[in-house]
Design an enzyme around this catalytic site. Structure first.
Site, PDB file in Angstrom:
ATOM      1  N   LYS A  13      -0.783  45.201 -14.426  1.00  0.00           N
ATOM      2  CA  LYS A  13      -0.014  44.677 -15.349  1.00  0.00           C
ATOM      3  C   LYS A  13      -0.527  44.454 -16.582  1.00  0.00           C
ATOM      4  O   LYS A  13      -0.037  44.524 -17.655  1.00  0.00           O
ATOM      5  CB  LYS A  13       1.163  43.445 -14.896  1.00  0.00           C
ATOM      6  CG  LYS A  13       1.961  43.892 -13.407  1.00  0.00           C
ATOM      7  CD  LYS A  13       2.716  42.629 -13.397  1.00  0.00           C
ATOM      8  CE  LYS A  13       2.094  41.373 -12.960  1.00  0.00           C
ATOM      9  NZ  LYS A  13       1.306  41.370 -11.587  1.00  0.00           N
ATOM     10  N   ARG A  88       8.626  34.817 -12.569  1.00  0.00           N
ATOM     11  CA  ARG A  88       8.072  35.000 -11.247  1.00  0.00           C
ATOM     12  C   ARG A  88       8.904  34.733 -10.049  1.00  0.00           C
ATOM     13  O   ARG A  88       8.421  34.788  -8.914  1.00  0.00           O
ATOM     14  CB  ARG A  88       6.859  34.107 -10.967  1.00  0.00           C
ATOM     15  CG  ARG A  88       5.618  35.169 -10.838  1.00  0.00           C
ATOM     16  CD  ARG A  88       4.145  34.105 -11.108  1.00  0.00           C
ATOM     17  NE  ARG A  88       3.040  34.734 -10.407  1.00  0.00           N
ATOM     18  CZ  ARG A  88       2.175  35.546 -11.581  1.00  0.00           C
ATOM     19  NH1 ARG A  88       2.506  35.635 -12.677  1.00  0.00           N
ATOM     20  NH2 ARG A  88       1.028  35.624 -10.785  1.00  0.00           N
ATOM     21  N   ARG A 127     -12.577  42.906  -8.564  1.00  0.00           N
ATOM     22  CA  ARG A 127     -12.316  42.648  -9.744  1.00  0.00           C
ATOM     23  C   ARG A 127     -13.396  41.576 -10.655  1.00  0.00           C
ATOM     24  O   ARG A 127     -13.688  40.678  -9.748  1.00  0.00           O
ATOM     25  CB  ARG A 127     -10.900  42.190 -10.119  1.00  0.00           C
ATOM     26  CG  ARG A 127     -10.467  41.727 -11.687  1.00  0.00           C
ATOM     27  CD  ARG A 127      -8.975  41.935 -11.903  1.00  0.00           C
ATOM     28  NE  ARG A 127      -8.481  40.558 -11.277  1.00  0.00           N
ATOM     29  CZ  ARG A 127      -7.252  40.319 -11.344  1.00  0.00           C
ATOM     30  NH1 ARG A 127      -6.426  41.105 -11.914  1.00  0.00           N
ATOM     31  NH2 ARG A 127      -6.715  39.277 -10.786  1.00  0.00           N
ATOM     32  N   ARG A 160     -12.653  35.685 -11.015  1.00  0.00           N
ATOM     33  CA  ARG A 160     -11.609  34.812 -11.184  1.00  0.00           C
ATOM     34  C   ARG A 160     -11.688  34.088  -9.887  1.00  0.00           C
ATOM     35  O   ARG A 160     -11.759  34.501  -8.967  1.00  0.00           O
ATOM     36  CB  ARG A 160     -10.133  35.464 -11.435  1.00  0.00           C
ATOM     37  CG  ARG A 160      -9.924  35.699 -12.904  1.00  0.00           C
ATOM     38  CD  ARG A 160      -8.712  36.588 -12.857  1.00  0.00           C
ATOM     39  NE  ARG A 160      -7.295  35.888 -12.405  1.00  0.00           N
ATOM     40  CZ  ARG A 160      -6.166  36.449 -12.529  1.00  0.00           C
ATOM     41  NH1 ARG A 160      -5.964  37.398 -13.645  1.00  0.00           N
ATOM     42  NH2 ARG A 160      -5.246  36.018 -11.880  1.00  0.00           N
ATOM     43  N   ARG A 171      -1.707  34.701  -2.709  1.00  0.00           N
ATOM     44  CA  ARG A 171      -0.957  35.301  -3.658  1.00  0.00           C
ATOM     45  C   ARG A 171      -0.122  36.398  -3.278  1.00  0.00           C
ATOM     46  O   ARG A 171       1.051  36.483  -3.645  1.00  0.00           O
ATOM     47  CB  ARG A 171      -1.937  35.641  -4.825  1.00  0.00           C
ATOM     48  CG  ARG A 171      -2.567  34.477  -5.510  1.00  0.00           C
ATOM     49  CD  ARG A 171      -3.679  34.802  -6.171  1.00  0.00           C
ATOM     50  NE  ARG A 171      -3.543  35.842  -7.189  1.00  0.00           N
ATOM     51  CZ  ARG A 171      -4.655  36.279  -7.976  1.00  0.00           C
ATOM     52  NH1 ARG A 171      -5.508  36.485  -7.414  1.00  0.00           N
ATOM     53  NH2 ARG A 171      -4.180  37.436  -9.129  1.00  0.00           N
TER      54      ARG A 171
HETATM   55  P1  AMP Z   1      -1.802  35.955 -13.214  1.00  0.00           P
HETATM   56  O1  AMP Z   1      -2.574  36.128 -14.230  1.00  0.00           O
HETATM   57  O2  AMP Z   1      -0.295  36.549 -13.720  1.00  0.00           O
HETATM   58  O3  AMP Z   1      -2.017  36.586 -11.733  1.00  0.00           O
HETATM   59  O4  AMP Z   1      -1.401  34.647 -12.854  1.00  0.00           O
HETATM   60  C1  AMP Z   1      -2.284  33.820 -12.311  1.00  0.00           C
HETATM   61  C2  AMP Z   1      -1.823  32.482 -11.686  1.00  0.00           C
HETATM   62  O5  AMP Z   1      -1.212  31.853 -12.734  1.00  0.00           O
HETATM   63  C3  AMP Z   1      -0.756  32.509 -10.748  1.00  0.00           C
HETATM   64  O6  AMP Z   1      -1.434  32.782  -9.447  1.00  0.00           O
HETATM   65  C4  AMP Z   1       0.161  31.351 -10.870  1.00  0.00           C
HETATM   66  O7  AMP Z   1      -0.766  30.232 -10.082  1.00  0.00           O
HETATM   67  C5  AMP Z   1       0.014  31.057 -12.224  1.00  0.00           C
HETATM   68  N1  AMP Z   1       1.048  31.507 -12.887  1.00  0.00           N
HETATM   69  C6  AMP Z   1       1.213  32.518 -13.803  1.00  0.00           C
HETATM   70  N2  AMP Z   1       2.469  32.932 -14.267  1.00  0.00           N
HETATM   71  C7  AMP Z   1       2.980  31.964 -13.347  1.00  0.00           C
HETATM   72  C8  AMP Z   1       4.551  31.887 -13.304  1.00  0.00           C
HETATM   73  N3  AMP Z   1       5.553  32.467 -14.246  1.00  0.00           N
HETATM   74  N4  AMP Z   1       5.103  30.717 -12.721  1.00  0.00           N
HETATM   75  C9  AMP Z   1       4.208  29.925 -11.869  1.00  0.00           C
HETATM   76  N5  AMP Z   1       3.052  30.128 -11.976  1.00  0.00           N
HETATM   77  C10 AMP Z   1       2.518  31.030 -12.656  1.00  0.00           C
END
Ligand code: AMP
Length: 216
Positions: A13, A88, A127, A160, A171
């Site tokens: 994404k 989410r 990654r 990360r 996740r």
């Molecule tokens: P991402 O970079 O989108 O994979 O997000 C990394 C982490 O950020 C996720 O595993 C959550 O811990 C947190 N996070 C990102 N977006 C959200 C959201 N909309 N609601 C809650 N936690 C979020």
């Protein structure tokens, strides 16, 4: 154009969002990126969010909603935006609707990137990200010039904290429990566009253009 990108972690994404947002001249708003930046700067939000992000759990609703609310009201988001990682779950989706209505806007499309669990694990465990320029590499598919740094830019490569095996597993569980129901939700509202996210980056980009081209 106002878009939401939906899909499991590692679906690509972020990569596709960066490209499309650039092309359309709209901000790419990644809640994950905003949270990681807050954590790196140890802001009060970052301190509160860190344990959730590291463990692959969703950050509490109120924190994320405030971030999105503030970001959507910035000047550069007036004529369009691409939300990556928000909403989410259904609670967040229900909160987004009145928020964009209040701004006199509407959501054009929700793009769902479909990728299998096996592919997600393969992608996330390999990654690596550059600390300085945020470029993403993969140890197998697009390795950095040197495993320790992405010379010649002298950047520092890291994994990360939420790309550890335990966190990836969590996740994926969180995704299927919380986020997957959004596919049906947006399908019902007629906004959903499904794109296969399993091929190489350029192939996914072409599929995305084609899918949106038909609906623009
Ligand atoms: P991402 O970079 O989108 O994979 O997000 C990394 C982490 O950020 C996720 O595993 C959550 O811990 C947190 N996070 C990102 N977006 C959200 C959201 N909309 N609601 C809650 N936690 C979020």
């Amino acid at each position: 154009m106002r878009l939401v990108f939906l899909g499991p972690p590692g679906a690509g994404k972020g990569t596709q969002a960066t490209r499309l947002a650039n092309e359309l001249g709209i901000p790419h708003i990644s809640t994950g990126e905003i949270l990681r930046a807050a954590i790196a700067r140890s802001t009060p939000t970052g301190i509160e969010a860190k344990a959730y992000v590291d463990g692959g759990e969703l950050v509490p609703f109120a924190i994320v909603l405030r971030l999105v609310e503030d970001r959507l009201q910035e000047d550069d988001a007036r004529d369009g935006w691409l939300l990556d990682g928000f909403p989410r779950n259904l609670e967040q989706a229900h909160a987004l609707e009145p928020l964009i209505e209040k701004l006199g806007q509407n959501l054009d499309h929700v793009v769902f990137f479909e990728v299998s669990d096996d592919e997600v694990v393969r992608r996330l465990s390999g990654r690596r990200v550059c600390k300085t320029c945020s470029e993403t590499f993969h140890l197998e598919f697009s390795p950095p010039p040197d495993p320790q740094d992405c010379a010649p830019r002298q950047c520092e490569i890291f994994q990360r904290s939420d790309d550890s095996e335990d966190s990836i597993r969590n996740r994926l569980e969180v995704y299927s429990r919380e986020t997957d129901p959004l596919v049906g939700h947006y399908q019902e509202s007629g906004l959903l566009v499904t794109v296969s996210g399993s091929g190489p980056i350029d192939e996914v980009e072409s599929a995305l253009r084609e899918a949106l081209g038909h609906r623009r």
